[in-house]
Structures are given as C-alpha cells and as structure tokens.
Design a protein around this motif. Structure first.
Motif, PDB file in Angstrom:
ATOM      1  N   ASP A 194      23.173 -72.572  21.865  1.00  0.00           N
ATOM      2  CA  ASP A 194      23.400 -71.210  22.386  1.00  0.00           C
ATOM      3  C   ASP A 194      24.667 -70.597  21.792  1.00  0.00           C
ATOM      4  N   TRP A 195      25.716 -71.431  21.648  1.00  0.00           N
ATOM      5  CA  TRP A 195      26.971 -70.963  21.051  1.00  0.00           C
ATOM      6  C   TRP A 195      26.729 -70.551  19.591  1.00  0.00           C
ATOM      7  N   VAL A 196      25.929 -71.386  18.864  1.00  0.00           N
ATOM      8  CA  VAL A 196      25.641 -71.094  17.452  1.00  0.00           C
ATOM      9  C   VAL A 196      24.856 -69.789  17.338  1.00  0.00           C
ATOM     10  N   ARG A 197      23.902 -69.594  18.250  1.00  0.00           N
ATOM     11  CA  ARG A 197      23.110 -68.360  18.216  1.00  0.00           C
ATOM     12  C   ARG A 197      24.022 -67.140  18.373  1.00  0.00           C
ATOM     13  N   ASP A 198      24.965 -67.208  19.337  1.00  0.00           N
ATOM     14  CA  ASP A 198      25.911 -66.092  19.527  1.00  0.00           C
ATOM     15  C   ASP A 198      26.742 -65.842  18.277  1.00  0.00           C
ATOM     16  N   LYS A 199      27.168 -66.938  17.640  1.00  0.00           N
ATOM     17  CA  LYS A 199      28.000 -66.817  16.425  1.00  0.00           C
ATOM     18  C   LYS A 199      27.201 -66.154  15.288  1.00  0.00           C
ATOM     19  N   VAL A 200      25.921 -66.521  15.167  1.00  0.00           N
ATOM     20  CA  VAL A 200      25.081 -65.926  14.106  1.00  0.00           C
ATOM     21  C   VAL A 200      24.891 -64.435  14.385  1.00  0.00           C
ATOM     22  N   LEU A 201      24.684 -64.067  15.644  1.00  0.00           N
ATOM     23  CA  LEU A 201      24.533 -62.641  15.987  1.00  0.00           C
ATOM     24  C   LEU A 201      25.820 -61.865  15.714  1.00  0.00           C
ATOM     25  N   GLU A 202      26.980 -62.519  15.987  1.00  0.00           N
ATOM     26  CA  GLU A 202      28.275 -61.890  15.644  1.00  0.00           C
ATOM     27  C   GLU A 202      28.364 -61.637  14.144  1.00  0.00           C
ATOM     28  N   LEU A 203      27.860 -62.612  13.373  1.00  0.00           N
ATOM     29  CA  LEU A 203      27.882 -62.502  11.914  1.00  0.00           C
ATOM     30  C   LEU A 203      27.021 -61.319  11.457  1.00  0.00           C
ATOM     31  N   PHE A 204      25.848 -61.149  12.085  1.00  0.00           N
ATOM     32  CA  PHE A 204      24.990 -59.994  11.769  1.00  0.00           C
ATOM     33  C   PHE A 204      25.737 -58.686  12.033  1.00  0.00           C
ATOM     34  N   LEU A 205      26.469 -58.635  13.160  1.00  0.00           N
ATOM     35  CA  LEU A 205      27.226 -57.422  13.484  1.00  0.00           C
ATOM     36  C   LEU A 205      28.313 -57.172  12.446  1.00  0.00           C
ATOM     37  N   ASP A 206      29.038 -58.258  12.077  1.00  0.00           N
ATOM     38  CA  ASP A 206      30.107 -58.161  11.064  1.00  0.00           C
ATOM     39  C   ASP A 206      29.580 -57.584   9.758  1.00  0.00           C
ATOM     40  N   LEU A 207      28.354 -57.954   9.400  1.00  0.00           N
ATOM     41  CA  LEU A 207      27.798 -57.581   8.090  1.00  0.00           C
ATOM     42  C   LEU A 207      26.981 -56.294   8.165  1.00  0.00           C
ATOM     43  N   ASP A 208      27.125 -55.553   9.274  1.00  0.00           N
ATOM     44  CA  ASP A 208      26.435 -54.253   9.431  1.00  0.00           C
ATOM     45  C   ASP A 208      24.927 -54.356   9.250  1.00  0.00           C
ATOM     46  N   ALA A 209      24.305 -55.330   9.900  1.00  0.00           N
ATOM     47  CA  ALA A 209      22.846 -55.464   9.818  1.00  0.00           C
ATOM     48  C   ALA A 209      22.196 -54.304  10.571  1.00  0.00           C
ATOM     49  N   ASP A 210      21.014 -53.835  10.102  1.00  0.00           N
ATOM     50  CA  ASP A 210      20.322 -52.779  10.852  1.00  0.00           C
ATOM     51  C   ASP A 210      19.609 -53.397  12.060  1.00  0.00           C
ATOM     52  N   GLU A 211      18.979 -52.533  12.858  1.00  0.00           N
ATOM     53  CA  GLU A 211      18.422 -53.012  14.139  1.00  0.00           C
ATOM     54  C   GLU A 211      17.361 -54.087  13.933  1.00  0.00           C
ATOM     55  N   ASP A 212      16.499 -53.869  12.935  1.00  0.00           N
ATOM     56  CA  ASP A 212      15.425 -54.838  12.693  1.00  0.00           C
ATOM     57  C   ASP A 212      15.989 -56.195  12.267  1.00  0.00           C
ATOM     58  N   GLN A 213      16.992 -56.160  11.388  1.00  0.00           N
ATOM     59  CA  GLN A 213      17.605 -57.424  10.924  1.00  0.00           C
ATOM     60  C   GLN A 213      18.325 -58.119  12.079  1.00  0.00           C
ATOM     61  N   PHE A 214      18.976 -57.322  12.938  1.00  0.00           N
ATOM     62  CA  PHE A 214      19.731 -57.896  14.065  1.00  0.00           C
ATOM     63  C   PHE A 214      18.789 -58.578  15.069  1.00  0.00           C
ATOM     64  N   ASN A 215      17.550 -58.077  15.166  1.00  0.00           N
ATOM     65  CA  ASN A 215      16.585 -58.652  16.111  1.00  0.00           C
ATOM     66  C   ASN A 215      15.760 -59.767  15.479  1.00  0.00           C
ATOM     67  N   ALA A 216      16.309 -60.442  14.493  1.00  0.00           N
ATOM     68  CA  ALA A 216      15.572 -61.531  13.829  1.00  0.00           C
ATOM     69  C   ALA A 216      15.232 -62.625  14.840  1.00  0.00           C
ATOM     70  N   PRO A 217      14.017 -63.212  14.725  1.00  0.00           N
ATOM     71  CA  PRO A 217      13.648 -64.282  15.668  1.00  0.00           C
ATOM     72  C   PRO A 217      14.478 -65.545  15.429  1.00  0.00           C
ATOM     73  N   PHE A 218      14.764 -66.278  16.500  1.00  0.00           N
ATOM     74  CA  PHE A 218      15.498 -67.545  16.412  1.00  0.00           C
ATOM     75  C   PHE A 218      14.560 -68.700  16.729  1.00  0.00           C
ATOM     76  N   LEU A 219      14.663 -69.772  15.945  1.00  0.00           N
ATOM     77  CA  LEU A 219      13.943 -71.010  16.246  1.00  0.00           C
ATOM     78  C   LEU A 219      14.958 -72.138  16.347  1.00  0.00           C
ATOM     79  N   PHE A 220      14.641 -73.130  17.158  1.00  0.00           N
ATOM     80  CA  PHE A 220      15.550 -74.264  17.358  1.00  0.00           C
ATOM     81  C   PHE A 220      14.803 -75.526  16.982  1.00  0.00           C
ATOM     82  N   GLY A 221      15.354 -76.281  16.029  1.00  0.00           N
ATOM     83  CA  GLY A 221      14.585 -77.441  15.580  1.00  0.00           C
ATOM     84  C   GLY A 221      15.444 -78.511  14.948  1.00  0.00           C
TER      85      GLY A 221
END
Length: 611
Positions: free
Chosen positions: A145-172
C-alpha cells in the motif's frame, strides 16, 4: 493475424525489480514451453555478461500467444524486456516507439527508485498507457500500500494526465507466479495480468498507406548479416520485395528483403514470408542499416521522427596496447581492428559515440556511464582484443560563457549503522543531500552529486557497508563546476624491472603496502604492483631474486608468508586508476600501469610540472 488481437508492451523498472523474472513467468503460463521442455531461468538474458552480472544490458523482443478464456480469442502479446541500469538507458528510450503501453514494475519493499522515475517519464512523454505491477509482495518486509502511494506521488510529480494517473495496479510475485488485482487476492496465476494487458493496452494504430517502419533495434543473423527490427506502421511487406532505406544522413538506398522473421517464445524467431501493419518483425538484406533509419515501400516516403536520446556524460580513451607484453595474449591488437569494433558498437548502441584523435592509435569513446564502457571493454576482451583504457572523465559544456559539468540525482540505501561513513564520503565528492528517509530496511539518502564525484563511489559503498549498501543514479542537468574532487588518498608501488614476480622480493615489498600481484606473475617496468599508503608513487623491484652464495642454501631461511594479493574487477580497476594511469585489458589478464612506462621520463615530467 488481425491487428486488433496484437498488443505491444515494454516492461520497464529499476534494476533488480524483477523484469526478466516476470517475462519468464509470462512465458511459462502462456503455454510457450512444451510440458517436458527444459526451462532456463532468466531466459531473456542471453548474453554471458548478463547472466554473470545478473542484470539486463540489451533490450530484447519476444512474443507470447495467450487465449482469452472468456471468448476463446487468441492474442499475440509482443513484449520488450528492457535494462534497469541507468547506464543502459538508451536501450529503453529507443524501444518506446515500438510499443503502445508499458508495464511499470516496482519492488514491494524498496518502492520506486531512480530508474523508475526516469523510465516512467520517458513513457509518459510518449503518451503510452501504463499498467503498474507491485512485484515481490510475498516478501516478509513488503509494504504494497505504501509503494502504491509512492508510485501515485511519482505520477503527480511527472504531470501525468488523468488517464495515466488512473492506471490499474496489480500485486504479484514473478518468482511465485501470481498477479492479482488486490493485495489479498487468490495468489494462483498471472491471468489477471494477461486480462489487464488486453483491456488496458490498445491494439497498434494502423496508418493508411504503403509499407513504413522505424528501425528500433538491430540484430545479427549468421546467414544474412544485419537485421533491422521494428514495428510495421502501415501497409505490408513480403520476402523478395524491393524497399527503400531512408538513412539519417539523407541517403535513400534500394534494398531487397532477403529474409524476414517474427518473434516467438524466449527470444526464438520464426521465418515468415509476409508481415502486416502492427507486427514487430526483423528484416534482412541490408549492407548497412542503423537504429533510427526508416524503411519504406517508396523512395518518396517521408522519414519517421526518432526519439530524442539523452546526452552522453562520460568519456574514456581506448588505445592500442603498447606495453612490453603486448600481443602475447590477444589476437586482435591493431588500431584498425579496435576502431572497426568500436564503430560496430555505435551502430547497435546509439548512446555510444566515438571520436578519432590526432594520434591514430587512440580513440575517445563517449557514453552514459563507467559501467556501460566497462561492459564494452569486457565484451571486447572476450572477443580476443587487447586494449588500454583510461579512467573515465566527464564531458563539460559551455553554457552562457560558464564551464558546466553534468550532475546526477543519487539514491543510496544503507543500514543505519553505516550512515555516517556514507554521508562523509558523499560530502568529499561534493554531494548535497536533499532528502533522507528512515524505514524498516535502513535509511534512504537522496543527494545531488557531480558525475565526476560518482566515479568509484559504488565500490567505496560496497566496502564501507560490507556489501549491504545499494545505490542508483540518473542524469539531472548541467551545472557550473564545483571545484576539485580527490577520491584516491593513496599512491602506488610501481615496478622498475621486467620479469616474473619473486616471493623473496614481494615479501620485502608487502611491508610497504598492499600487493596486487602474486608470485610467478609477469611484471614489467611501469606496471602497478601494489598500493602505497602514502600519496606518492614508490618504485620497487618485484622481480629481484634472492642472491645465494656457498654459505647459504636456498631453503634454509624462514618460510615466506605472503598476504593474498588484492584482485580487481574491470569496473573497480577503471575507477581506481588515476589520470596518469591506464588499465591494460587482455583476454586473460587485467593489469594497471603508468601511462609513461619509463621512470626517468616520469620524474622529469613531474619536475617540469612543478617548475
């Protein structure tokens, strides 16, 4: 194959986050292997060096066939496995034009690292669809969960658009062979990942018009020579057809397609007679072809734009081996052979460039980092070459009349007890710490360091932390020069004579410092045989034999106890040497030596420099 059933993706991640292991898992679960087939681990790491170092160096293609259980449709998923080390970043940049989406892999313990940020920025710039996979969730210290938050922060840092920001997450876990849409899923297989790829990644866009493709990779076939690999953007192509190669320098060459291959399983290829838009194929029939060239059906076609590559930041000098032992070990020793080999490297590796010098036996090679050049030297050694290489120097730039040098963003992960030593080392190298984070695996230090200061830091880190420290870096920008950096505090013990190293002489020398040679090894005047704790270089004679007279028998003295010599890897040797020293790399030996072998000439030049 219908283009709507094709998916083209690249797997991108930081080094050692599990890309190649994930590819293995997808191959196994898609039914690529027969039931009784021997399956190799890390099947895509086909180079010997990749297997030895445990990292991917070259980007490689493969295709997986997967049948969707919902509707019985068969899909072809073309996968490009990319390197995660910053020095091989150009391999990632150039495949971005071949794919429509990326699988971003992140470690469930470490989270996004230097290279994760860099490769994600490249993917977002190209407007590619992203699927995020948090890998290694089976590890005890994992924190998905912490890693997921960090990846979403990274998307925000890199100015991702809405579609890119809503990328699906898988855990494996690629090693355990499962991927689920939730952290506490059934943990059975990879079907959720296959389904997400089919749903999320669009089929390739087919352009109207005749055959066109952009060359994104180069391969070699023993029968037909160079093969240009790329994704067909429009039209179709057949074996025997005449096409045109639109070169980057403006030339337009007529070519007949002699052979064509498509990719299947673990790096295997199948010969095909024709291919249509959307496929990734290899074409042969060229005298010469480079990455970035356009192949088209007509001579009037417009050349396709190629992705912008980040600049080289370091330079190293390659020269002909002129030492006393030259030619005794390797078969390829002339300047012509060395130059041809370097030029061949630039054709398949676009981040490396070569410059000739006034002296015909020396060549300057520009690259992304010391590791990239070390891999090239190691490959050349194995092919039978003998070369002398210098310590890497950085490439400076004039910006608005100010001399500037490259800076890198560095992330260092160390156990808490070693933090002080690492911070001290970074400050010596003119590094500025920008962030520090304590977590259950230790401390992560983020700093901005000049590229000059990073040369040799990795081996220092391994020594300081007994192998527990991990570092990663990525190019930041050019900034004004930041003064002198001294990284080596010791001098060397330099041989004065040629011959075999004698135990009697080495016993006396080892009282002065550390030894780099063992008894029986060939030495010559000017060769570095050890380390002097003081700053200056000390001449020694390791080939001196014990003088015997009729009063002393050869075995009557005490048994000589020698400490084992320090052995250097190629990367360590390149980083260890000073500017007036060179590494002599031959197929079986690595020696360090002075640039000028004659001691008297060296002394005169030192006096003149002082005067």
């Amino acid at each position: 194959m219908n283009a709507k059933n094709i998916r083209n993706i690249a797997i991108i991640a930081h080094v050692d986050h599990g890309k190649t292991t994930l590819v293995d898992c997808l191959l196994r679960q898609s039914g690529t292997y027969r039931e009784n087939q021997k399956v190799e681990e890390r099947a895509m790491d086909s180079m010997d060096l990749e297997r030895e170092k445990g990292i991917t160096i070259k980007a490689k293609n493969l295709a997986v066939k997967w049948t969707n259980p919902k509707d019985g449709e068969i899909y072809t998923i073309n996968i490009v496995d990319t390197p995660g080390h910053a020095d091989f970043g150009a391999e990632v940049e150039r495949v971005m034009k071949m794919v429509d989406g990326v699988l971003l892999l992140t470690d469930a313990v470490g989270g996004p690292q230097a290279q994760t940020r860099w490769v994600l920025r490249k993917a977002l710039d190209q407007g590619l669809k992203t699927i995020c996979v948090v890998n290694k969730v089976d590890r005890p210290a994992s924190r998905p969960d912490w890693v997921r938050d960090k990846v979403l922060e990274l998307f925000l840092d890199l100015d991702a658009d809405e579609d890119q920001f809503n990328a699906p997450f898988l855990f494996g876990s690629a090693l355990m062979g499962f991927a689920d849409r939730t952290v506490d899923g059934p943990r059975e297989d990879m079907s959720a990942l296959f389904e997400t790829i089919i749903e999320r990644i669009p089929p390739p866009v087919i352009e109207a018009g005749e055959f066109r493709t952009l060359v994104s990779n180069i391969d070699w076939d023993d029968y037909v020579g160079r093969m240009a690999i790329g994704r067909i953007l429009s039209g179709e192509v057949k074996v025997g057809q005449t096409i045109f190669a639109l070169r980057k320098d403006g030339r337009r060459e007529r070519v007949k397609v002699k052979k064509m291959k498509s990719f299947s399983g673990a790096g295997n290829t199948d010969d095909v007679a024709e291919a249509v838009a959307g496929d990734i194929v290899g074409l042969a029939g060229f005298d010469e072809v480079d990455i970035g060239d356009t192949l088209a059906a007509t001579q009037e076609a417009e050349a396709l734009p190629f992705v912008e590559i980040d600049p080289a930041t370091v330079q190293m000098e390659f020269s002909v081996n002129n030492g006393p032992l030259a030619g005794k070990d390797g078969k390829k020793v002339t300047s012509r052979q060395i130059r041809e080999r370097l030029v061949r490297e630039t054709q398949s590796n676009i981040s490396i460039s070569i410059e000739d010098t006034d002296d015909g036996t020396r060549f300057l090679v520009n690259a992304r980092g010391a590791m990239q050049i070390a891999v090239l030297v190691e490959t050349m050694r194995r092919e039978g070459f003998e070369v002398l290489v210098s310590r890497p120097t950085v490439l400076y730039k004039e910006i608005d009349g100010t001399r500037c040098e490259p800076f890198e963003q560095v992330w260092v992960e160390v156990p808490e007890e070693h933090l002080g030593g690492v911070m001290e080392n970074l400050s010596k190298r003119k590094g500025k710490v920008t962030n520090m984070e304590h977590h259950n695996a230790g401390v992560t230090v983020e700093a901005e360091v000049p590229t000059r200061g990073l040369i040799g830091f990795e081996s220092d880190l391994v020594t300081m932390t007994s192998g527990h420290g991990v570092m990663s870096h990525s190019f930041l920008d050019y900034r004004p020069l930041c003064g002198e950096i001294v990284t080596r505090q010791t001098g060397t013990l330099v041989s004065m004579e040629m011959g075999k190293a004698m135990p009697y002489a080495l016993d006396m020398i080892q009282n002065r410092g550390k030894l780099f040679v063992a008894p029986g090894e060939e030495v010559y005047g000017g060769m570095i045989v050890g380390e002097n704790p003081r700053k200056e270089d000390m001449p020694v004679n390791p080939a001196k034999a014990k003088q015997l007279d009729n009063m002393r028998a050869s075995g009557s003295d005490k048994g000589i106890q020698l400490a084992p010599p320090v052995k250097f890897s190629l990367e360590r040797a390149i980083e260890y040497i000073a500017n007036d020293e060179l590494v002599e790399a031959t197929p079986n030996f690595l020696r360090m030596r002075k640039r000028i072998l004659d001691e008297n000439v060296r002394r005169k030049m030192a006096k003149a420099a002082k005067a």
